[in-house]
Every structure is written in C-alpha cells, then in structure tokens.
Design a protein around this motif. Structure first.
Motif, PDB file in Angstrom:
ATOM      1  N   ASP A  64      14.636  -5.830  -8.276  1.00  0.00           N
ATOM      2  CA  ASP A  64      14.244  -4.523  -8.788  1.00  0.00           C
ATOM      3  C   ASP A  64      13.127  -4.787  -9.782  1.00  0.00           C
ATOM      4  OD1 ASP A  64      16.050  -3.049  -7.341  1.00  0.00           O
ATOM      5  OD2 ASP A  64      17.560  -3.000  -8.917  1.00  0.00           O
ATOM      6  N   LEU A  65      12.021  -4.071  -9.616  1.00  0.00           N
ATOM      7  CA  LEU A  65      10.844  -4.282 -10.457  1.00  0.00           C
ATOM      8  C   LEU A  65      10.490  -2.995 -11.184  1.00  0.00           C
ATOM      9  CD1 LEU A  65       8.721  -6.259  -7.825  1.00  0.00           C
ATOM     10  CD2 LEU A  65      10.174  -7.200  -9.610  1.00  0.00           C
ATOM     11  N   ALA A  66       9.753  -3.134 -12.284  1.00  0.00           N
ATOM     12  CA  ALA A  66       9.290  -1.973 -13.045  1.00  0.00           C
ATOM     13  C   ALA A  66       7.900  -2.277 -13.580  1.00  0.00           C
ATOM     14  CB  ALA A  66      10.244  -1.663 -14.189  1.00  0.00           C
ATOM     15  N   CYS A  67       7.042  -1.255 -13.571  1.00  0.00           N
ATOM     16  CA  CYS A  67       5.701  -1.431 -14.139  1.00  0.00           C
ATOM     17  C   CYS A  67       5.702  -0.933 -15.577  1.00  0.00           C
ATOM     18  CB  CYS A  67       4.658  -0.694 -13.295  1.00  0.00           C
ATOM     19  SG  CYS A  67       4.669   1.097 -13.509  1.00  0.00           S
ATOM     20  N   ASP A  68       4.596  -1.138 -16.255  1.00  0.00           N
ATOM     21  CA  ASP A  68       4.494  -0.732 -17.657  1.00  0.00           C
ATOM     22  C   ASP A  68       4.519   0.786 -17.832  1.00  0.00           C
ATOM     23  OD1 ASP A  68       1.997  -0.557 -16.421  1.00  0.00           O
ATOM     24  OD2 ASP A  68       0.888  -1.138 -18.212  1.00  0.00           O
ATOM     25  N   ALA A  69       4.348   1.555 -16.736  1.00  0.00           N
ATOM     26  CA  ALA A  69       4.428   3.016 -16.810  1.00  0.00           C
ATOM     27  C   ALA A  69       5.853   3.512 -16.541  1.00  0.00           C
ATOM     28  CB  ALA A  69       3.452   3.648 -15.817  1.00  0.00           C
ATOM     29  N   GLY A  70       6.776   2.573 -16.273  1.00  0.00           N
ATOM     30  CA  GLY A  70       8.165   2.954 -16.078  1.00  0.00           C
ATOM     31  C   GLY A  70       8.559   3.238 -14.637  1.00  0.00           C
ATOM     32  N   HIS A  71       7.644   3.026 -13.683  1.00  0.00           N
ATOM     33  CA  HIS A  71       7.990   3.235 -12.282  1.00  0.00           C
ATOM     34  C   HIS A  71       8.845   2.065 -11.798  1.00  0.00           C
ATOM     35  CE1 HIS A  71       3.938   5.293 -12.572  1.00  0.00           C
ATOM     36  NE2 HIS A  71       4.836   6.253 -12.482  1.00  0.00           N
ATOM     37  N   GLN A 105       3.211 -15.066  -7.347  1.00  0.00           N
ATOM     38  CA  GLN A 105       2.479 -13.856  -6.971  1.00  0.00           C
ATOM     39  C   GLN A 105       2.157 -13.011  -8.192  1.00  0.00           C
ATOM     40  OE1 GLN A 105       3.784 -11.555  -3.591  1.00  0.00           O
ATOM     41  NE2 GLN A 105       4.764 -13.332  -2.659  1.00  0.00           N
ATOM     42  N   GLN A 106       3.096 -12.946  -9.133  1.00  0.00           N
ATOM     43  CA  GLN A 106       2.870 -12.172 -10.348  1.00  0.00           C
ATOM     44  C   GLN A 106       1.720 -12.781 -11.154  1.00  0.00           C
ATOM     45  OE1 GLN A 106       5.961 -12.314 -13.323  1.00  0.00           O
ATOM     46  NE2 GLN A 106       5.624 -10.167 -13.853  1.00  0.00           N
ATOM     47  N   ALA A 107       1.693 -14.110 -11.272  1.00  0.00           N
ATOM     48  CA  ALA A 107       0.642 -14.793 -12.033  1.00  0.00           C
ATOM     49  C   ALA A 107      -0.736 -14.568 -11.415  1.00  0.00           C
ATOM     50  CB  ALA A 107       0.944 -16.288 -12.112  1.00  0.00           C
ATOM     51  N   THR A 149       1.958  -5.469  -7.609  1.00  0.00           N
ATOM     52  CA  THR A 149       1.478  -4.245  -8.245  1.00  0.00           C
ATOM     53  C   THR A 149       2.420  -3.091  -7.943  1.00  0.00           C
ATOM     54  OG1 THR A 149       0.097  -3.702  -6.346  1.00  0.00           O
ATOM     55  CG2 THR A 149      -0.951  -4.942  -8.135  1.00  0.00           C
ATOM     56  N   CYS A 150       2.403  -2.101  -8.820  1.00  0.00           N
ATOM     57  CA  CYS A 150       3.240  -0.918  -8.661  1.00  0.00           C
ATOM     58  C   CYS A 150       2.695  -0.060  -7.511  1.00  0.00           C
ATOM     59  CB  CYS A 150       3.243  -0.109  -9.953  1.00  0.00           C
ATOM     60  SG  CYS A 150       4.117   1.468  -9.811  1.00  0.00           S
ATOM     61  N   SER A 185       5.567 -10.153   4.579  1.00  0.00           N
ATOM     62  CA  SER A 185       5.917 -11.296   3.749  1.00  0.00           C
ATOM     63  C   SER A 185       4.710 -11.942   3.094  1.00  0.00           C
ATOM     64  CB  SER A 185       6.689 -12.335   4.560  1.00  0.00           C
ATOM     65  OG  SER A 185       5.858 -12.865   5.566  1.00  0.00           O
ATOM     66  N   ALA A 186       3.517 -11.629   3.539  1.00  0.00           N
ATOM     67  CA  ALA A 186       2.310 -12.218   2.969  1.00  0.00           C
ATOM     68  C   ALA A 186       1.635 -11.209   2.043  1.00  0.00           C
ATOM     69  CB  ALA A 186       1.358 -12.607   4.093  1.00  0.00           C
ATOM     70  N   PRO A 187       0.819 -11.688   1.093  1.00  0.00           N
ATOM     71  CA  PRO A 187       0.086 -10.745   0.248  1.00  0.00           C
ATOM     72  C   PRO A 187      -0.802  -9.839   1.095  1.00  0.00           C
ATOM     73  CG  PRO A 187      -0.115 -12.982  -0.595  1.00  0.00           C
ATOM     74  CD  PRO A 187       0.555 -13.077   0.748  1.00  0.00           C
ATOM     75  N   LEU A 188      -0.881  -8.590   0.711  1.00  0.00           N
ATOM     76  CA  LEU A 188      -1.709  -7.631   1.444  1.00  0.00           C
ATOM     77  C   LEU A 188      -3.179  -7.844   1.133  1.00  0.00           C
ATOM     78  CD1 LEU A 188       0.387  -4.397   0.862  1.00  0.00           C
ATOM     79  CD2 LEU A 188       0.246  -5.730   2.949  1.00  0.00           C
ATOM     80  N   PRO A 189      -4.047  -7.536   2.083  1.00  0.00           N
ATOM     81  CA  PRO A 189      -5.486  -7.607   1.796  1.00  0.00           C
ATOM     82  C   PRO A 189      -5.848  -6.584   0.716  1.00  0.00           C
ATOM     83  CG  PRO A 189      -5.065  -7.084   4.126  1.00  0.00           C
ATOM     84  CD  PRO A 189      -3.754  -7.132   3.434  1.00  0.00           C
ATOM     85  N   PRO A 190      -6.888  -6.848  -0.051  1.00  0.00           N
ATOM     86  CA  PRO A 190      -7.280  -5.933  -1.134  1.00  0.00           C
ATOM     87  C   PRO A 190      -7.483  -4.496  -0.660  1.00  0.00           C
ATOM     88  CG  PRO A 190      -8.564  -7.953  -1.255  1.00  0.00           C
ATOM     89  CD  PRO A 190      -7.754  -8.026   0.008  1.00  0.00           C
ATOM     90  N   GLU A 191      -7.999  -4.313   0.552  1.00  0.00           N
ATOM     91  CA  GLU A 191      -8.216  -2.966   1.071  1.00  0.00           C
ATOM     92  C   GLU A 191      -6.889  -2.231   1.244  1.00  0.00           C
ATOM     93  OE1 GLU A 191      -9.254  -5.764   2.641  1.00  0.00           O
ATOM     94  OE2 GLU A 191     -11.415  -5.727   2.326  1.00  0.00           O
ATOM     95  N   ALA A 192      -5.866  -2.943   1.710  1.00  0.00           N
ATOM     96  CA  ALA A 192      -4.549  -2.327   1.887  1.00  0.00           C
ATOM     97  C   ALA A 192      -3.945  -1.962   0.533  1.00  0.00           C
ATOM     98  CB  ALA A 192      -3.625  -3.267   2.658  1.00  0.00           C
ATOM     99  N   VAL A 193      -4.107  -2.839  -0.445  1.00  0.00           N
ATOM    100  CA  VAL A 193      -3.596  -2.559  -1.785  1.00  0.00           C
ATOM    101  C   VAL A 193      -4.278  -1.313  -2.346  1.00  0.00           C
ATOM    102  CG1 VAL A 193      -3.470  -3.421  -4.161  1.00  0.00           C
ATOM    103  CG2 VAL A 193      -2.985  -4.962  -2.248  1.00  0.00           C
TER     104      VAL A 193
END
Length: 152
Positions: free
Chosen positions: A5-12, A27-29, A34-35, A70-78
């Motif tokens: 369970d994850l949370a961003c700085d905006a509380g989402h 991945q976080q580093a 990202t939220c 399972s892999a990081p998404l491309p920047p366009e997808a993000v």
C-alpha cells in the motif's frame, strides 16, 4: 511478488506490485514510482493490515484477475496516466460519493424516481452488468477511489 500500500505526499493511496522490497526501493530511488492520481514521485509505503490466512473451512472469495505490468512504464505512458488521473480527479469534484448504494441510486435516476446528478461509488461486476443491460449509463473509473471516511 509483493503488494505494498503506497501513499503520495498529497495523501492519495494506491497499491504497487514489486518483485521485492529492494525492487521497490530501487524504483523509488530512480523516480519510477509515481502516484496514479496526481503524478507525484514523493511516494512512501503506507501502513498495511497484515494478511491473515483464512481458516481451512472458509470458502475463498473469487475475484477477476487484473492485468499487470512488471516493467517500468515508458515516460509517454506515465504522462498519459498522470493526465488521466488529473481528469478523473476533476470529474469527481463535481460528483457525489454514494458508496455501495451506487447501483440503486443510478437505477432510480435512470427511471426518473429521483433528480439526476453525477454520482460515484461501488458496484459489483454483476450490478454493473445489470445496469448496462437496463440501459443505465455507467462506467468504471480508471483509478481506484477511496471512500471519504477512509481518507485522512
């Protein structure tokens, strides 16, 4: 796989699936976690309830499987996901949370038994199918929404 369970700085709050705790940290580093609602990279692990196994005499609840990446998404997808999350957030500002009464209230509006308004809430897959078969205009939200009482 580990689900956090994850949370961003905006509380989402949202979930993330990782191969290991080290995979999450890596991945976080790199700024890859990202939220989905606001796009913030300031994401931390949220407190989680422990997974308690069911008793041997209990029937397991069956849920449809969810497609995963399972892999990081491309920047366009993000970027697309961040825009979609922002659009959902704006749309929900004009909508009222009705929780588990969603199917009933949607049906009442469709049949003219109450004033029409934009609502959002929870419905089972069967309830959603029934609504669509009756011609009630409903659609799933692209990102999970927490009930107001579950937000900080």
């Amino acid at each position: 796989m580990i689900v956090f369970d994850l949370a961003c700085d905006a509380g989402h709050r949202f979930e993330g699936w990782f191969a290991s705790s080290d995979d999450f940290a890596g991945q976080q580093a790199r700024g890859l976690v990202t939220c989905p609602e606001c796009g913030s990279a300031e994401v931390t692990k949220a407190p989680m309830a422990p997974a308690v196994p069911r008793k041997g005499n209990q029937v397991a609840e069956t849920r449809p499987q969810q497609a995963m990446v399972s892999a990081p998404l491309p920047p366009e997808a993000v970027e697309v996901l961040a825009k979609l999350a922002a659009l959902q957030k704006e749309a929900l500002k004009q909508s009222r949370w009705v929780g588990k009464d969603f199917a009933e209230q949607s049906r009442e509006m469709h049949y003219g038994e109450r004033d029409v308004e934009t609502i959002h809430g929870q419905a089972t897959l069967e309830e959603a199918r029934d609504l669509l078969e009756e011609g009630v205009a409903v659609m799933p939200l692209p990102f999970p929404v927490a009930a107001p009482e579950d937000l900080n």
